[in-house]
Write a protein that holds these residues in place. Structure first.
Motif, mmCIF file in Angstrom:
data_model
loop_
_atom_site.group_PDB
_atom_site.id
_atom_site.type_symbol
_atom_site.label_atom_id
_atom_site.label_comp_id
_atom_site.label_asym_id
_atom_site.label_seq_id
_atom_site.Cartn_x
_atom_site.Cartn_y
_atom_site.Cartn_z
ATOM 1 N N ASP A 21 46.103 12.484 17.684
ATOM 2 C CA ASP A 21 46.570 11.703 18.829
ATOM 3 C C ASP A 21 47.978 11.171 18.570
ATOM 4 O O ASP A 21 48.842 11.221 19.430
ATOM 5 C CB ASP A 21 45.605 10.553 19.111
ATOM 6 N N ARG A 22 48.175 10.628 17.352
ATOM 7 C CA ARG A 22 49.500 10.114 17.003
ATOM 8 C C ARG A 22 49.651 9.993 15.497
ATOM 9 O O ARG A 22 48.675 9.837 14.765
ATOM 10 C CB ARG A 22 49.761 8.770 17.667
ATOM 11 N N GLU A 23 50.903 10.094 15.066
ATOM 12 C CA GLU A 23 51.251 9.849 13.670
ATOM 13 C C GLU A 23 51.482 8.356 13.522
ATOM 14 O O GLU A 23 52.163 7.750 14.348
ATOM 15 C CB GLU A 23 52.503 10.624 13.286
ATOM 16 N N ILE A 24 50.919 7.790 12.476
ATOM 17 C CA ILE A 24 51.045 6.340 12.284
ATOM 18 C C ILE A 24 52.198 6.003 11.352
ATOM 19 O O ILE A 24 53.107 5.262 11.717
ATOM 20 C CB ILE A 24 49.724 5.745 11.759
ATOM 21 N N THR A 108 51.043 11.845 5.693
ATOM 22 C CA THR A 108 51.239 11.172 6.969
ATOM 23 C C THR A 108 49.888 10.713 7.512
ATOM 24 O O THR A 108 49.003 11.535 7.751
ATOM 25 C CB THR A 108 51.918 12.106 7.983
ATOM 26 N N VAL A 110 47.351 9.604 10.237
ATOM 27 C CA VAL A 110 47.240 9.968 11.660
ATOM 28 C C VAL A 110 46.000 9.353 12.286
ATOM 29 O O VAL A 110 45.023 9.064 11.618
ATOM 30 C CB VAL A 110 47.203 11.508 11.841
ATOM 31 N N ARG A 111 46.096 9.186 13.596
ATOM 32 C CA ARG A 111 44.965 8.752 14.409
ATOM 33 C C ARG A 111 44.509 9.970 15.211
ATOM 34 O O ARG A 111 45.327 10.680 15.781
ATOM 35 C CB ARG A 111 45.407 7.633 15.365
ATOM 36 N N LYS A 113 42.125 11.972 18.195
ATOM 37 C CA LYS A 113 41.586 11.753 19.547
ATOM 38 C C LYS A 113 40.089 11.666 19.481
ATOM 39 O O LYS A 113 39.437 12.253 18.675
ATOM 40 C CB LYS A 113 41.990 12.890 20.486
#
Length: 113
Positions: A21-24, A108, A110-111, A113
């Motif tokens: 969903d996104r890189e944190i 990295t 990540v979150r 979905k």
């Protein structure tokens, strides 16, 4: 927040069967181990005569497991589900009579979905 042992780690740029969903953020963990003088001498003898140094392999394994555990904890603290593109770097630090083993893990967080 995910439990650290539930954090998925991979050296790949994606997690199989999951959608990012996104890189944190970039996360890292470091471990420095002092290498025992007798272990060093034994390893040098092994180097001369051949064979594997089980004591050095054990220290490497312990350091690797430690940084992977800490990497999961870093990711969990940032509310991540996984860490992609994980790299492990090993370095021997010596000088002033001290021999140290440095292991660094980065990736990295990540979150999903």
């Amino acid at each position: 927040m995910a439990h650290p042992q539930d954090i998925r780690l991979t050296t790949a740029p994606t997690l199989a069967g999951a959608t990012i969903d996104r890189e944190i953020d970039i996360v890292s963990a470091e471990a420095v181990y002092g290498v025992n003088l007798f272990r060093d001498l034994f390893a040098q003898v092994r180097d001369v005569f051949g064979g594997r140094s089980s004591s050095m392999q054990s220290a490497l394994k312990e350091a690797r497991e430690e940084v992977m555990r800490e990497l999961r904890e870093e990711a969990a603290a940032r509310d991540a589900d996984g860490v992609v593109a994980v790299t492990l770097d090993y370095e021997e630090l010596s000088g002033g009579g001290a021999n140290m083993l440095l292991v660094v893990a980065t990736g990295t967080a990540v979150r999903l979905k």
